[in-house]
Write an enzyme that holds these catalytic residues in place. Structure first.
Site, mmCIF file in Angstrom:
data_model
loop_
_atom_site.group_PDB
_atom_site.id
_atom_site.type_symbol
_atom_site.label_atom_id
_atom_site.label_comp_id
_atom_site.label_asym_id
_atom_site.label_seq_id
_atom_site.Cartn_x
_atom_site.Cartn_y
_atom_site.Cartn_z
ATOM 1 N N ASP A 186 52.184 31.722 79.011
ATOM 2 C CA ASP A 186 51.033 31.224 79.523
ATOM 3 C C ASP A 186 50.091 32.186 80.096
ATOM 4 O O ASP A 186 48.864 32.390 80.052
ATOM 5 C CB ASP A 186 51.273 30.480 80.778
ATOM 6 N N THR A 187 50.671 33.116 80.810
ATOM 7 C CA THR A 187 49.909 34.369 81.590
ATOM 8 C C THR A 187 49.333 35.186 80.547
ATOM 9 O O THR A 187 48.199 35.460 80.569
ATOM 10 C CB THR A 187 50.807 35.295 82.447
#
Length: 239
Positions: A186-187
């Protein structure tokens, strides 16, 4: 053959109890958002608790449900990559199977992409967000996201909320550069998307911590190490 606009993905690993709630709730919510024009993909990642069999039964009874099973653990990132690559919709999204983010936000998530954003993401850390979780996880989350903003130059507040949507074509063009195969996916996607000029909408959500979630010392170390590794890769790529 149905024309699919929205492909929703549930990443799953030994989540049978959650699936019994998440699948019918997802079908109901998605039908209101994209009537007859959606699919629900369960990216099931090497479960051993009967999740595979349950989803297979759902798939047999409802053509809107698709099972993507892996015999071996892929990690959340790789499982999502696989599902998004095979999805039929021009809009793809995923959310955590425990429905920690209130499903009333799903329409806003999808509409952000319809309105022209490349990525939309729920945020637990905006002033208007409403969250219920333990103090340990709250401290860890705020510390982690502060490091991402400071070290990786992100302008977003919350990178790990499991509630995101994407223009599928824009996401697929970004994924070859993404190396994270599990939780850090996600990051890395959000950081690389910002560096590539993607239009991102972050909005506040109502979120409640699921059962059995804890923060261990090793988790904190892993978080810091992942941030530094991405910083180094980006530095090498840009030099």
């Amino acid at each position: 053959m149905r024309e699919i606009e929205v492909s929703a993905v549930l990443p799953v690993y030994n989540d049978l109890a959650a699936l019994r709630v998440a699948i019918p709730r997802s079908l109901e919510t998605l039908e209101a958002i994209a009537p007859g024009r959606f699919e629900l993909i369960v990216a099931e990642d090497g479960s051993t608790d009967g999740s595979t069999e349950f989803v297979r039964e759902c798939e047999a009874n409802d053509p809107r449900v698709r099972l993507f099973h892996s015999d071996e653990r892929l990690g959340r990132g790789r499982a999502l990559n696989r599902a998004f690559a095979a999805a039929s919709g021009s809009i793809v999204c995923y959310y955590d199977v425990d429905l920690a983010t209130d499903m009333r936000h799903l329409a806003e998530l999808i509409d952000a992409i319809r309105d022209g954003h490349d990525i939309a993401t729920g945020s637990r850390l905006l002033p208007e967000s409403t969250i219920i979780r333990s103090g340990g996880r709250e401290i860890a989350s705020r510390g982690y996201n502060t490091l991402v903003r400071t070290i990786l130059g992100s302008s977003l507040r919350d990178h790990q909320c499991g509630f995101k949507a994407f223009r599928r074509d824009r996401l697929l063009s970004l994924l070859p550069s993404v190396t994270a195969d599990h939780w850090f996916w996600d990051t890395e996607v959000l950081v690389r998307a910002q560096k590539s000029g993607y239009r991102i909408r972050e909005f506040p959500v109502q979120w409640q911590q699921g059962e059995g979630t804890t923060v261990r010392r090793n988790d904190v170390v892993d978080m810091g190490s992942a941030i530094l590794r991405l910083w180094w890769r980006l530095h090498v790529e840009e030099s």
